[in-house]
Design a protein around this motif. Sequence first.
Motif, PDB file in Angstrom:
ATOM      1  N   LEU A 127       0.862  -1.180   0.000  1.00 50.71           N
ATOM      2  CA  LEU A 127       0.000   0.000   0.000  1.00 50.71           C
ATOM      3  C   LEU A 127       0.899   1.231   0.000  1.00 50.71           C
ATOM      4  O   LEU A 127       1.773   1.371   0.857  1.00 50.71           O
ATOM      5  N   GLY A 128       0.693   2.121  -0.977  1.00 53.21           N
ATOM      6  CA  GLY A 128       1.474   3.355  -0.997  1.00 53.21           C
ATOM      7  C   GLY A 128       2.358   3.488  -2.217  1.00 53.21           C
ATOM      8  O   GLY A 128       2.082   2.927  -3.275  1.00 53.21           O
ATOM      9  N   TRP A 129       3.459   4.219  -2.038  1.00 54.35           N
ATOM     10  CA  TRP A 129       4.334   4.593  -3.149  1.00 54.35           C
ATOM     11  C   TRP A 129       5.770   4.156  -2.850  1.00 54.35           C
ATOM     12  O   TRP A 129       6.665   4.995  -2.657  1.00 54.35           O
ATOM     13  N   PRO A 130       6.038   2.855  -2.801  1.00 55.03           N
ATOM     14  CA  PRO A 130       7.392   2.420  -2.443  1.00 55.03           C
ATOM     15  C   PRO A 130       8.385   2.651  -3.567  1.00 55.03           C
ATOM     16  O   PRO A 130       8.031   2.630  -4.749  1.00 55.03           O
ATOM     17  N   ARG A 131       9.613   2.888  -3.190  1.00 58.79           N
ATOM     18  CA  ARG A 131      10.744   2.882  -4.116  1.00 58.79           C
ATOM     19  C   ARG A 131      11.796   1.932  -3.571  1.00 58.79           C
ATOM     20  O   ARG A 131      11.939   1.787  -2.351  1.00 58.79           O
ATOM     21  N   ALA A 132      12.536   1.329  -4.475  1.00 61.12           N
ATOM     22  CA  ALA A 132      13.582   0.411  -4.039  1.00 61.12           C
ATOM     23  C   ALA A 132      14.636   1.110  -3.197  1.00 61.12           C
ATOM     24  O   ALA A 132      15.327   0.468  -2.404  1.00 61.12           O
ATOM     25  N   THR A 133      14.762   2.446  -3.369  1.00 60.24           N
ATOM     26  CA  THR A 133      15.774   3.205  -2.630  1.00 60.24           C
ATOM     27  C   THR A 133      15.268   3.749  -1.293  1.00 60.24           C
ATOM     28  O   THR A 133      16.023   4.402  -0.566  1.00 60.24           O
ATOM     29  N   ASP A 134      13.997   3.508  -0.963  1.00 63.52           N
ATOM     30  CA  ASP A 134      13.451   3.973   0.321  1.00 63.52           C
ATOM     31  C   ASP A 134      14.140   3.265   1.486  1.00 63.52           C
ATOM     32  O   ASP A 134      14.684   2.154   1.341  1.00 63.52           O
ATOM     33  N   ASP A 135      14.069   3.892   2.651  1.00 62.11           N
ATOM     34  CA  ASP A 135      14.450   3.199   3.878  1.00 62.11           C
ATOM     35  C   ASP A 135      13.336   2.220   4.232  1.00 62.11           C
ATOM     36  O   ASP A 135      12.150   2.558   4.161  1.00 62.11           O
ATOM     37  N   VAL A 136      13.711   0.990   4.584  1.00 64.78           N
ATOM     38  CA  VAL A 136      12.732  -0.042   4.898  1.00 64.78           C
ATOM     39  C   VAL A 136      12.907  -0.466   6.353  1.00 64.78           C
ATOM     40  O   VAL A 136      14.019  -0.785   6.791  1.00 64.78           O
ATOM     41  N   HIS A 137      11.809  -0.454   7.086  1.00 68.14           N
ATOM     42  CA  HIS A 137      11.820  -0.760   8.514  1.00 68.14           C
ATOM     43  C   HIS A 137      10.937  -1.986   8.749  1.00 68.14           C
ATOM     44  O   HIS A 137       9.715  -1.915   8.589  1.00 68.14           O
ATOM     45  N   ILE A 138      11.531  -3.098   9.108  1.00 69.18           N
ATOM     46  CA  ILE A 138      10.767  -4.308   9.418  1.00 69.18           C
ATOM     47  C   ILE A 138      10.196  -4.160  10.828  1.00 69.18           C
ATOM     48  O   ILE A 138      10.944  -4.092  11.801  1.00 69.18           O
ATOM     49  N   VAL A 139       8.883  -4.099  10.934  1.00 72.40           N
ATOM     50  CA  VAL A 139       8.265  -3.862  12.249  1.00 72.40           C
ATOM     51  C   VAL A 139       7.614  -5.115  12.833  1.00 72.40           C
ATOM     52  O   VAL A 139       7.248  -5.126  14.007  1.00 72.40           O
ATOM     53  N   ASP A 140       7.469  -6.168  12.003  1.00 77.45           N
ATOM     54  CA  ASP A 140       6.894  -7.419  12.497  1.00 77.45           C
ATOM     55  C   ASP A 140       7.363  -8.540  11.579  1.00 77.45           C
ATOM     56  O   ASP A 140       7.243  -8.431  10.353  1.00 77.45           O
ATOM     57  N   ASP A 141       7.918  -9.600  12.165  1.00 81.90           N
ATOM     58  CA  ASP A 141       8.411 -10.711  11.359  1.00 81.90           C
ATOM     59  C   ASP A 141       8.468 -11.959  12.238  1.00 81.90           C
ATOM     60  O   ASP A 141       9.247 -12.017  13.194  1.00 81.90           O
ATOM     61  N   ASP A 142       7.616 -12.945  11.913  1.00 81.11           N
ATOM     62  CA  ASP A 142       7.597 -14.167  12.718  1.00 81.11           C
ATOM     63  C   ASP A 142       8.290 -15.331  12.027  1.00 81.11           C
ATOM     64  O   ASP A 142       8.137 -16.493  12.425  1.00 81.11           O
ATOM     65  N   GLY A 143       9.049 -15.015  10.991  1.00 86.28           N
ATOM     66  CA  GLY A 143       9.727 -16.059  10.240  1.00 86.28           C
ATOM     67  C   GLY A 143       9.013 -16.454   8.971  1.00 86.28           C
ATOM     68  O   GLY A 143       9.595 -17.097   8.094  1.00 86.28           O
ATOM     69  N   LYS A 144       7.753 -16.043   8.834  1.00 88.13           N
ATOM     70  CA  LYS A 144       6.989 -16.292   7.611  1.00 88.13           C
ATOM     71  C   LYS A 144       6.173 -15.061   7.231  1.00 88.13           C
ATOM     72  O   LYS A 144       6.295 -14.541   6.129  1.00 88.13           O
ATOM     73  N   LYS A 145       5.374 -14.579   8.155  1.00 90.90           N
ATOM     74  CA  LYS A 145       4.576 -13.384   7.920  1.00 90.90           C
ATOM     75  C   LYS A 145       5.343 -12.155   8.397  1.00 90.90           C
ATOM     76  O   LYS A 145       6.139 -12.240   9.337  1.00 90.90           O
TER      77      LYS A 145
END
Length: 398
Positions: A340-358
């Motif tokens: 959802l939104g306007w991502p770019r490959a050069t954006d900063d990416v912040h992983i806020v939830d990761d259970d190993g699959k989701k």
Amino acid sequence: MSEEKGVIIVGAGLGGIRVAENLRSGGYTGPITLIGDEIHPPYDRPPLSKSVLLGKDDRVDLKPAEFFAESTIALRTGQPVVSVSPAERTVALGSGDDAQTLEYDSLVIATGLRPRTFPGAPAEGVHVIRTVDDALALRAESEFASNAVVIGAGFIGCEAAASLRTRGLAVTLVEPAPTPLAAALGAKIGDLVTRLHVANGVDVRSGVGVDAIVAHGDRVSAVRLSDGVEVPADLVVVGIGSTPVVEFLDGSGIELAARENGGGIACDEVGHTVVDDVYAVGDVANWRNPSGVPVRVEHWNHTVEQAAIVAGQILGNDADVAPAVPYFWSDQYDVKVQVLGWPRATDDVHIVDDDGKKFVAYFSRDGVLTAVAGGGKAGAVMKMRAKLLNSTPIAELL
């Protein structure tokens, strides 16, 4: 008074049928002609690399057959448009004895994309996925195949790899970028998608290109990678991008967008081209966003929103409307990847939830939230729409 010619829509896919539907529901009573180059009635394309390839569907029609008669929409299938003359307000179909010329009051172009092919590919065993016939041919051939190589790990390539692996084939997914989906979403999200495919038994070869598709006679037998390795292949799926279908516009005066801006048909922010009463929607259309930047977006929801806007323009509705927050999804195995939104490959990416699959990740640019991506986390993604519309500082979310 001259006879009303009505609206001609070139391209009988999602964008075309939604323009026609919105015109009728908006009160348009003139003739509507919907022209498609395929022999099939309008159908949905996203299922092709998913439910159709998996054998759950043969085709997902966008409307029942009776819709066209009930809505008095003239559907003409298997009739590619070969040229457009805005000066005469006509479109030309076919050639020779089959040539026809149709007149219009308004013209909407929704011709979509054509997949790129791999140079020098053998005649048999190499596939693209753009039409239902493409998907059915690949599905039929996969019944007798053991090894598949998918070239290109964009969304179509990843979906094809997931579907073929689910069908029981040994699948190698080849991508010259550092990870799958890196060009669209960056390497952090690409690593999470790689993890998903590896967990399902796919051999992911990132950071390596393809030198050649090797043939035995007329049929594919292997794929030679740029590192010299040959990967056996009973069939190959090529997912290396697509180009807008615009060649029939040569000499029409309808302006095309620059390649560096995404190509396609140049439009203003509500779908007008530089030619009066000619519009474009969907994958072929390059609209200016609210900031005046030309953008061509290849997403289902975006096409639906554009179709409503263009129908409103033809109906004389000058309401201040613009596409909402872009949204797209990709079904891979039992995980729905949503953005959802306007991502770019050069954006900063912040992983806020990761259970190993989701997972859930936020994208930011110059300290402001730009997009949200999730795998198997629909609620967490969709609740961020308001945050994206309001230029939310990323620091407020972390």
